[in-house]
Design an enzyme around this catalytic site. Structure first.
Site, short mmCIF file in Angstrom:
data_model
loop_
_atom_site.label_atom_id
_atom_site.label_comp_id
_atom_site.label_asym_id
_atom_site.label_seq_id
_atom_site.Cartn_x
_atom_site.Cartn_y
_atom_site.Cartn_z
N CYS A 2 -71.13 38.54 -58.83
CA CYS A 2 -71.25 38.54 -60.28
C CYS A 2 -72.36 39.52 -60.68
O CYS A 2 -73.38 39.61 -60.01
CB CYS A 2 -71.57 37.19 -60.88
SG CYS A 2 -70.35 35.93 -60.54
N ARG A 27 -69.92 44.13 -57.80
CA ARG A 27 -70.45 42.81 -57.45
C ARG A 27 -69.43 41.70 -57.67
O ARG A 27 -69.65 40.55 -57.29
CB ARG A 27 -71.69 42.50 -58.30
CG ARG A 27 -72.79 43.49 -58.15
CD ARG A 27 -73.91 43.16 -59.10
NE ARG A 27 -74.57 41.94 -58.70
CZ ARG A 27 -75.62 41.89 -57.89
NH1 ARG A 27 -76.12 42.99 -57.41
NH2 ARG A 27 -76.17 40.74 -57.56
N TRP A 75 -67.28 37.14 -59.93
CA TRP A 75 -66.64 36.82 -58.65
C TRP A 75 -66.59 35.31 -58.63
O TRP A 75 -67.62 34.63 -58.56
CB TRP A 75 -67.47 37.36 -57.49
CG TRP A 75 -66.77 37.21 -56.17
CD1 TRP A 75 -65.85 38.07 -55.63
CD2 TRP A 75 -66.94 36.15 -55.23
NE1 TRP A 75 -65.45 37.59 -54.40
CE2 TRP A 75 -66.10 36.43 -54.13
CE3 TRP A 75 -67.73 35.01 -55.18
CZ2 TRP A 75 -66.01 35.60 -53.01
CZ3 TRP A 75 -67.64 34.17 -54.07
CH2 TRP A 75 -66.79 34.47 -53.01
N ASN A 101 -75.21 34.46 -62.72
CA ASN A 101 -74.87 34.86 -61.36
C ASN A 101 -75.54 33.87 -60.43
O ASN A 101 -76.77 33.76 -60.44
CB ASN A 101 -75.36 36.28 -61.07
CG ASN A 101 -75.26 36.63 -59.59
OD1 ASN A 101 -74.37 36.14 -58.90
ND2 ASN A 101 -76.16 37.46 -59.11
N GLY A 102 -74.73 33.16 -59.64
CA GLY A 102 -75.30 32.20 -58.71
C GLY A 102 -74.43 30.97 -58.62
O GLY A 102 -73.30 30.94 -59.13
N GLU A 471 -66.14 46.07 -35.98
CA GLU A 471 -66.34 46.75 -37.26
C GLU A 471 -65.05 47.47 -37.68
O GLU A 471 -64.67 47.44 -38.86
CB GLU A 471 -67.52 47.72 -37.16
CG GLU A 471 -67.75 48.59 -38.37
CD GLU A 471 -67.94 47.82 -39.67
OE1 GLU A 471 -68.13 46.60 -39.66
OE2 GLU A 471 -67.85 48.46 -40.74
N LYS A 475 -63.05 46.71 -41.21
CA LYS A 475 -62.73 47.76 -42.20
C LYS A 475 -61.25 47.71 -42.55
O LYS A 475 -60.88 47.72 -43.72
CB LYS A 475 -63.01 49.16 -41.65
CG LYS A 475 -64.33 49.80 -41.75
CD LYS A 475 -65.06 49.84 -43.04
CE LYS A 475 -65.60 48.55 -43.49
NZ LYS A 475 -66.82 48.02 -43.19
N GLU A 478 -60.17 44.43 -44.51
CA GLU A 478 -60.71 44.14 -45.85
C GLU A 478 -60.12 45.03 -46.93
O GLU A 478 -60.06 44.63 -48.09
CB GLU A 478 -62.23 44.14 -45.88
CG GLU A 478 -62.90 45.48 -45.81
CD GLU A 478 -64.43 45.37 -45.86
OE1 GLU A 478 -64.96 44.54 -46.60
OE2 GLU A 478 -65.09 46.14 -45.14
N HIS A 494 -55.90 36.02 -22.31
CA HIS A 494 -56.18 34.59 -22.17
C HIS A 494 -55.67 33.80 -23.38
O HIS A 494 -56.24 32.76 -23.72
CB HIS A 494 -57.69 34.38 -21.98
CG HIS A 494 -58.20 34.98 -20.71
ND1 HIS A 494 -57.92 34.45 -19.47
CD2 HIS A 494 -58.91 36.12 -20.47
CE1 HIS A 494 -58.47 35.20 -18.53
NE2 HIS A 494 -59.06 36.23 -19.11
N LYS A 589 -69.33 43.37 -53.43
CA LYS A 589 -70.22 44.17 -52.60
C LYS A 589 -71.47 43.40 -52.17
O LYS A 589 -71.91 43.49 -51.04
CB LYS A 589 -70.63 45.42 -53.39
CG LYS A 589 -71.55 46.36 -52.65
CD LYS A 589 -70.77 47.20 -51.67
CE LYS A 589 -71.64 48.14 -50.88
NZ LYS A 589 -70.97 48.57 -49.66
O1 M6R Z 1 -75.43 43.81 -47.97
P1 M6R Z 1 -75.17 43.23 -46.62
O2 M6R Z 1 -75.21 44.24 -45.53
O3 M6R Z 1 -76.07 42.06 -46.29
O4 M6R Z 1 -73.70 42.66 -46.70
C1 M6R Z 1 -73.13 41.95 -45.65
C2 M6R Z 1 -71.64 41.85 -45.81
O5 M6R Z 1 -71.30 41.15 -46.95
C3 M6R Z 1 -70.98 43.24 -45.88
O6 M6R Z 1 -71.32 44.01 -44.78
C4 M6R Z 1 -69.44 43.10 -45.94
O7 M6R Z 1 -68.98 42.57 -44.74
C5 M6R Z 1 -68.78 44.43 -46.28
N1 M6R Z 1 -67.74 44.22 -47.24
C6 M6R Z 1 -68.14 45.07 -45.13
O8 M6R Z 1 -67.50 46.24 -45.45
#
Ligand code: M6R
Length: 594
Positions: A2, A27, A75, A101-102, A471, A475, A478, A494, A589
């Site tokens: 948010c 956000r 969000w 926000n929270g 990673e 990517k 997501e 396994h 984000k």
């Molecule tokens: O800001 P941060 O690095 O703490 O965020 C952690 C995760 O929320 C962030 O890396 C998230 O997994 C991304 N969307 C990955 O692309």
């Protein structure tokens, strides 16, 4: 998650708030809303709906002047994303408008203890706050009513509040969720982060937890919960406006992938003096006297942490554990006698990390934050911080912050080690090798078109390649919504190999000499069960037929390279499916709720 923006001053509140919300949309983007005072007719108006800020803009009335307002991009946490649950929310008699926000953990208890006879429009925790402020303001000043409400709230909040009985004043308060006050020449902006302030103000105040601010015109007074005035620091904004624009690129993610060579070069320029690593003495001491490092992170930063562990252990010989922040916060392992905690966070605002940091601090341990945002909560609250220097990362899918993390972790590990190889030269080679991959992006796009046609996919690798697979798969899943798992190559047989069908894409990352043969056998196992395989390898271990062959670099740095084709794979898979690359569904984000 948010984003909140508030404005009071001599300029157009609507324009400033909408521009700020557009910048904060990363956000959260389930819904958006704005409440404005009509300075001509002396009325308060509210516009809100599901969807993006662009849609909000299309339903907002631009025909009247407005000098005060609050806005929100959501969000969803409590209640589905719909018009009614969108912010701003109003108190029962519509006296107060608030954006939040929270997450309020005790909102149900507050409802039953204080608001038993009130009727609520939405399913949100936020609406309860508006009702409480209104209830208390019948018996005390607004200032006192907000502070009394704050004293009852458990959880996290950044709030901007407007009182329809006083169009000259704006209020804000916070606990755990970030909130800044931007000081402009003609007015004051409240915002969840600096992005909304860039171009409007050059000075800002990061509010502390449990603080409350009353703003009228260009004047502001900051209080604590009991009403005592608080000291505050005024800081200077040093983000370049052009860094938060897409420029010639179709998406921020593409821009940020392309920026990676220059990010590595910036990091070299920041952490080297000639050929020598320059680490802050105190940080170096804190790292070197500890008997064990505990890396705590989430998402992409967690995936960088696994590689950081390899670097600290293999380069510097320091035992290192890596922990998922949300688990670590409430379930700490047995700790060594002299630990140092490393929090890795691009945003520096991730609530899961903050919860862990609070616990670590309460136990008296030292902590270091690696972050891209030096003004962030985690940077402020840890004993030390180290900056990533990746520049603002806007796309929800993190790319350049990951490679920046790896480069900075390499520098830290090297700085603690007795290694004598030329690190500066090795990192410079990495930057050039990334450019070589970027040059091949069209070829990678054609591979994606041919091969990634299924609903699912696997990345497999061993050791450091396995961590790169984690990673790579994050990517892909997501932003393309292809169900992807990063798997230790040897572990697939396994159980999970049962998921391999005719045509299932399996991508192997192979950069390590000692395990390359084993991973190739695992690849053959899935190939013989129908998988459509392809290989990302480095020149020294490549075999004829590998689809993507990368330059050789220092072995522990290979993930900085192998992730680049994986980022392009994710990008093109999402692009060809027509998805919103920079704002994938259900995500945000900056994850500021636990
Ligand atoms: O800001 P941060 O690095 O703490 O965020 C952690 C995760 O929320 C962030 O890396 C998230 O997994 C991304 N969307 C990955 O692309």
């Amino acid at each position: 998650m948010c984003g909140i923006v508030g404005y009071i001053g001599k300029e157009g509140a609507r324009e400033i708030i909408l521009r700020g919300l557009t910048r904060l949309e990363y956000r959260g983007y389930d819904s958006a809303g704005i409440a404005l005072f009509n300075n001509e007719e002396k009325t308060f108006n509210i516009y809100k709906d599901m969807g993006r800020v662009a849609h909000l803009e299309s339903i907002t009335d631009f025909s009247y002047p407005s000098k005060i307002g609050i806005g929100h991009t959501r969000w969803a946490t409590h209640g589905r994303p719909n018009q009614v649950n969108s912010h701003p929310h109003q108190s029962g008699n519509h006296r107060f408008f608030i954006v939040h926000n929270g997450v309020i953990d005790n909102y149900k208890e507050l409802k039953s203890d204080y608001l038993e006879f009130n009727t609520f429009d939405s399913d949100t925790d936020t609406e309860v706050i508006a009702h409480l402020i209104e209830k208390f303001s019948n018996e005390m000043s607004v200032n006192e009513a907000i502070r009394k409400t704050m004293s009852l709230l458990e959880g996290s909040y950044a709030l901007a509040i407007m009182d329809t009985e006083n169009s000259e004043q704006l209020y804000a308060c916070k606990n755990k969720s970030p909130l800044l006050i931007g000081i402009g020449e003609n007015g004051i902006i409240i915002s969840s982060d600096l992005m909304a302030l860039v171009g409007y103000s050059t000075k800002y105040i990061p509010l502390q937890d449990k603080s409350f601010v009353e703003i009228s015109g260009n004047q502001y007074v900051i209080y604590d919960v009991i009403g005592k005035q608080m000291e505050h620091d005024i800081k200077t904004i040093d983000i370049d406006y052009f860094n938060i624009e897409k420029g010639e690129y179709a998406h921020f993610m593409l821009k940020e992938i392309n920026e990676q060579p220059s990010v590595i070069r910036t990091i070299i320029s920041k952490y080297f003096d000639e050929d020598k690593v320059t680490l802050n003495g105190e940080i170096k001491k804190a790292l070197s006297v500890s008997d064990r490092l505990y890396i705590v992170a989430a998402g992409t930063s967690l995936n960088a942490g696994y590689i950081g562990k390899e670097m600290f252990e293999k380069m510097a010989g320091i035992p290192t554990e890596v922990h998922i922040a949300s688990e670590f916060a409430y379930n700490m392992p047995i700790l060594s006698s002299n630990p140092l905690f490393i929090f890795i966070s691009q945003s520096g605002e991730t609530a899961d990390l903050r919860a862990a940091l609070v616990n670590v601090k309460a136990k008296g341990y030292r902590s270091l934050t690696l972050t891209n945002v030096k003004t962030s909560t985690l940077a402020r609250e840890a004993d030390y911080y180290v900056e990533l220097h990746a520049g603002p990362e806007i796309a929800v899918a993190s790319t350049k912050a990951y490679t920046a993390n790896l480069a900075v972790l390499a520098i830290l590990a090297y700085g603690l080690s007795n290694q004598s190889f030329d690190l500066r030269n090795e990192l410079s080679k990495v930057a050039i090798s990334i450019e070589n991959i970027i040059d091949k992006h069209e070829y990678i796009e054609s591979l994606v078109k041919e091969s990634l046609t299924k609903r699912n996919c696997f990345y497999i690798g061993r050791g450091i390649d396995y961590y790169a697979c984690l990673e790579a798969s994050l990517k892909l899943k997501e932003i393309s919504y292809i169900q992807t798992e990063g798997f230790a190559a040897g572990e697939l047989k396994h159980g999970t190999i049962a998921l391999i069908e005719e045509g299932t894409p399996v991508i192997a990352i192979i950069s390590q000499r000692k395990t390359s043969k084993n991973t190739r056998s695992n690849l053959n196992e899935v190939k013989s069960r129908g998988a459509n395989t392809f290989v990302i390898s480095t020149r020294g271990v490549h075999e004829h037929g590998d689809q993507i062959v990368l330059d050789d670099v220092y072995e522990l740095f290979s993930p900085i390279l192998t992730i680049i084709p994986a980022q392009f794979i994710a990008y093109y898979a999402a692009l060809h499916r027509g998805y919103d690359i920079d704002k994938p569904r259900n995500l945000a984000k900056s994850v500021t709720v636990e």
